[in-house]
Design a protein around this motif. Structure first.
Motif, PDB file in Angstrom:
ATOM      1  N   MET A   1      37.391  41.169  34.740  1.00  0.00           N
ATOM      2  CA  MET A   1      36.933  40.966  36.199  1.00  0.00           C
ATOM      3  C   MET A   1      37.489  41.463  37.160  1.00  0.00           C
ATOM      4  SD  MET A   1      36.809  37.789  36.177  1.00  0.00           S
ATOM      5  CE  MET A   1      36.914  37.129  37.864  1.00  0.00           C
ATOM      6  N   ILE A   2      36.279  42.515  37.439  1.00  0.00           N
ATOM      7  CA  ILE A   2      36.004  43.122  38.873  1.00  0.00           C
ATOM      8  C   ILE A   2      37.743  43.496  39.886  1.00  0.00           C
ATOM      9  CG2 ILE A   2      35.036  44.715  41.214  1.00  0.00           C
ATOM     10  CD1 ILE A   2      32.310  43.782  40.133  1.00  0.00           C
ATOM     11  N   PRO A   3      38.592  44.296  40.057  1.00  0.00           N
ATOM     12  CA  PRO A   3      40.059  43.980  40.358  1.00  0.00           C
ATOM     13  C   PRO A   3      39.550  44.015  41.563  1.00  0.00           C
ATOM     14  CG  PRO A   3      39.376  46.201  39.879  1.00  0.00           C
ATOM     15  CD  PRO A   3      38.786  45.981  39.052  1.00  0.00           C
TER      16      PRO A   3
ATOM     17  N   SER B   1      37.641  47.043  44.779  1.00  0.00           N
ATOM     18  CA  SER B   1      35.964  46.006  45.604  1.00  0.00           C
ATOM     19  C   SER B   1      35.354  46.905  46.074  1.00  0.00           C
ATOM     20  CB  SER B   1      36.359  44.279  45.772  1.00  0.00           C
ATOM     21  OG  SER B   1      36.990  44.922  47.048  1.00  0.00           O
TER      22      SER B   1
ATOM     23  N   LEU C   1      22.738  33.339  43.492  1.00  0.00           N
ATOM     24  CA  LEU C   1      24.330  32.272  43.962  1.00  0.00           C
ATOM     25  C   LEU C   1      23.577  32.318  45.126  1.00  0.00           C
ATOM     26  CD1 LEU C   1      25.524  36.314  42.766  1.00  0.00           C
ATOM     27  CD2 LEU C   1      25.490  34.006  41.278  1.00  0.00           C
TER      28      LEU C   1
ATOM     29  N   LEU D   1      25.984  33.309  48.325  1.00  0.00           N
ATOM     30  CA  LEU D   1      26.219  34.429  48.448  1.00  0.00           C
ATOM     31  C   LEU D   1      25.418  34.779  48.893  1.00  0.00           C
ATOM     32  CD1 LEU D   1      27.595  35.812  44.468  1.00  0.00           C
ATOM     33  CD2 LEU D   1      29.490  36.190  47.409  1.00  0.00           C
TER      34      LEU D   1
ATOM     35  N   SER E   1      30.630  40.834  51.314  1.00  0.00           N
ATOM     36  CA  SER E   1      29.344  40.755  49.795  1.00  0.00           C
ATOM     37  C   SER E   1      29.616  41.323  48.691  1.00  0.00           C
ATOM     38  CB  SER E   1      28.150  41.210  50.329  1.00  0.00           C
ATOM     39  OG  SER E   1      28.273  42.283  50.536  1.00  0.00           O
ATOM     40  N   SER E   2      31.074  41.993  49.317  1.00  0.00           N
ATOM     41  CA  SER E   2      31.918  42.837  48.589  1.00  0.00           C
ATOM     42  C   SER E   2      32.885  41.836  46.776  1.00  0.00           C
ATOM     43  CB  SER E   2      33.395  43.269  49.067  1.00  0.00           C
ATOM     44  OG  SER E   2      34.362  42.420  49.237  1.00  0.00           O
ATOM     45  N   ARG E   3      31.972  41.049  46.810  1.00  0.00           N
ATOM     46  CA  ARG E   3      32.396  40.546  45.638  1.00  0.00           C
ATOM     47  C   ARG E   3      31.546  39.895  45.220  1.00  0.00           C
ATOM     48  NH1 ARG E   3      38.003  36.871  45.879  1.00  0.00           N
ATOM     49  NH2 ARG E   3      37.661  37.237  43.502  1.00  0.00           N
ATOM     50  N   ILE E   4      30.036  40.478  45.304  1.00  0.00           N
ATOM     51  CA  ILE E   4      28.037  40.120  44.630  1.00  0.00           C
ATOM     52  C   ILE E   4      28.850  40.101  43.338  1.00  0.00           C
ATOM     53  CG2 ILE E   4      26.465  40.467  44.759  1.00  0.00           C
ATOM     54  CD1 ILE E   4      26.114  40.375  47.990  1.00  0.00           C
ATOM     55  N   LEU E   5      29.000  41.646  43.197  1.00  0.00           N
ATOM     56  CA  LEU E   5      28.740  41.986  41.771  1.00  0.00           C
ATOM     57  C   LEU E   5      29.781  41.498  40.930  1.00  0.00           C
ATOM     58  CD1 LEU E   5      27.146  44.149  40.786  1.00  0.00           C
ATOM     59  CD2 LEU E   5      29.303  45.794  41.519  1.00  0.00           C
ATOM     60  N   GLU E   6      31.426  41.411  41.246  1.00  0.00           N
ATOM     61  CA  GLU E   6      32.439  40.376  40.761  1.00  0.00           C
ATOM     62  C   GLU E   6      31.347  39.228  39.879  1.00  0.00           C
ATOM     63  OE1 GLU E   6      35.338  39.902  42.385  1.00  0.00           O
ATOM     64  OE2 GLU E   6      36.758  38.287  41.018  1.00  0.00           O
ATOM     65  N   GLN E   7      31.259  38.123  41.116  1.00  0.00           N
ATOM     66  CA  GLN E   7      30.435  36.837  40.644  1.00  0.00           C
ATOM     67  C   GLN E   7      28.864  37.237  39.745  1.00  0.00           C
ATOM     68  OE1 GLN E   7      31.807  35.272  45.014  1.00  0.00           O
ATOM     69  NE2 GLN E   7      31.118  33.673  44.076  1.00  0.00           N
ATOM     70  N   LEU E   8      28.574  38.225  40.467  1.00  0.00           N
ATOM     71  CA  LEU E   8      27.155  37.730  39.512  1.00  0.00           C
ATOM     72  C   LEU E   8      27.703  38.377  38.160  1.00  0.00           C
ATOM     73  CD1 LEU E   8      23.874  38.410  39.370  1.00  0.00           C
ATOM     74  CD2 LEU E   8      24.041  40.636  39.974  1.00  0.00           C
ATOM     75  N   CYS E   9      28.641  39.317  37.765  1.00  0.00           N
ATOM     76  CA  CYS E   9      28.821  39.358  36.571  1.00  0.00           C
ATOM     77  C   CYS E   9      29.160  38.404  35.813  1.00  0.00           C
ATOM     78  CB  CYS E   9      29.596  40.756  35.926  1.00  0.00           C
ATOM     79  SG  CYS E   9      28.953  42.470  36.693  1.00  0.00           S
TER      80      CYS E   9
ATOM     81  N   ASP F   1      31.548  44.777  31.618  1.00  0.00           N
ATOM     82  CA  ASP F   1      30.667  43.783  32.912  1.00  0.00           C
ATOM     83  C   ASP F   1      31.221  45.383  33.815  1.00  0.00           C
ATOM     84  OD1 ASP F   1      33.768  43.929  34.151  1.00  0.00           O
ATOM     85  OD2 ASP F   1      33.870  41.402  34.252  1.00  0.00           O
ATOM     86  N   GLY F   2      30.801  44.603  35.589  1.00  0.00           N
ATOM     87  CA  GLY F   2      30.628  46.001  36.734  1.00  0.00           C
ATOM     88  C   GLY F   2      32.174  46.105  36.558  1.00  0.00           C
ATOM     89  N   SER F   3      32.800  45.903  36.923  1.00  0.00           N
ATOM     90  CA  SER F   3      34.610  46.522  36.345  1.00  0.00           C
ATOM     91  C   SER F   3      34.595  48.119  35.950  1.00  0.00           C
ATOM     92  CB  SER F   3      35.645  45.973  36.571  1.00  0.00           C
ATOM     93  OG  SER F   3      35.838  46.022  35.168  1.00  0.00           O
TER      94      SER F   3
END
Lengths: 115, 115, 115, 115
Positions: free
Chosen positions: A1-3, A7, A103, A106, B6-14, B89-91
């Motif tokens: 998970m992206i922390p 972010s 998404l 999103l 949109s800062s969590r877009i990458l997290e949700q996309l992953c 993932d992107g993190s």
């Protein structure tokens, strides 16, 4: 998970690149790339893509992903440097990723918040 | 600026990519790429890097950046699909970008929050 | 060694490409690439370069070079198709290879025989 | 047209590369590439492919093809260096080009004269 704490890394990195782009090519790698022009930045994208591909093959054999992570980071970094050449930043990419990836929530948010 | 929303877009996309990777290759593009193997995913990264380079040259001539944004989004998307092949993932990329870019506060945070 | 009998393959292939370039895009792959424009030809060069890189890594693991030879042939073929877009052919490349490689006798000959 | 006098350039260049491959990495570029390993040679192929693509776009704008010819020569040269890594040379590529391109007489000759 992206922390949660990281972010905003992309946002802050884009701000740093936009600022350094204006700087002294002698002191800043980003400024030196911009001073050398678009072709030089695009050559770096080609190089980093090739290095990513080779690192992925290495990683598959070795089971070690540290080199691969470094190469993808380089590829994304030079993508951001190239976007800065066009006065764009990562927000345009995130909005497009949300839109293309279906998404839906999103996508709606990204469309709402980007100009 | 990258909008907060949109800062969590990458997290949700992953998360979406990780889930679709397990899916039916007949129904999901991500699943079909994984079913075809690492080389096929890496070929896509090479293709999208080339298309990004050509779109940047087009954008410089036309002044229109829509195609360029789409190509960079494709390049990043296939980077994420490739990372998912390695259960990454992107993190990992964001943490590495923070570390390499000398974003000292960010680096500290990224180091603190990634395993 | 390159057999004497095949030493003119490149010359004849360039003649075929130059002729097909003028042909019907419905009937000829070369004509269809030219009809789709320079970017499409350059995308093929990027694709074939990536496939060459992957085939080399495969060949190192498998010991089988047939795929690698096929990919380099594709890369060179699309280079020749691209040169034809500029009304150039393989002779310019051979002359440059002789000149750059310090093949002094060859360089002298190439300079003497190319316009 | 490829001049008769230069038709053996590829053959002689391959012989030079095969010889230099065994040489002192301090003195020979070819030897230094081989000493650094397959990935380094493949990185060069990726770089030269990108530079070829950019030079083609430059050439379309400027009408000057000298840079483009130099980049394709670099791409082919590094292809030959890579083939030498696998103890192959340009003859395999020429035979494959003849075979794939439906140059029937040439194909027959190439098949007859290559092992």
């Amino acid at each position: 998970m992206i922390p949660d704490d990281s972010s905003r890394i992309l946002e802050q990195l884009c701000a740093v690149i936009a600022e350094r782009k204006q700087g002294d090519p002698e002191c800043s790698y980003v400024a030196s790339l911009h001073a050398r022009g678009l072709n030089k930045i695009l050559e770096k994208i080609g190089e980093e893509a090739t290095e990513t591909i080779l690192a992925a093959r290495d990683s598959e054999q070795s089971g070690d992903s540290a080199e691969l992570v470094g190469e993808v980071a380089d590829l994304w970094f030079h993508s951001l440097v190239m976007l800065a050449y066009f006065d764009l930043d990562g927000s345009a990419i995130l909005a497009e990723l949300a839109r293309r990836s279906g998404l839906s929530g999103l996508e709606e948010k990204a469309n709402r918040t980007t100009p």
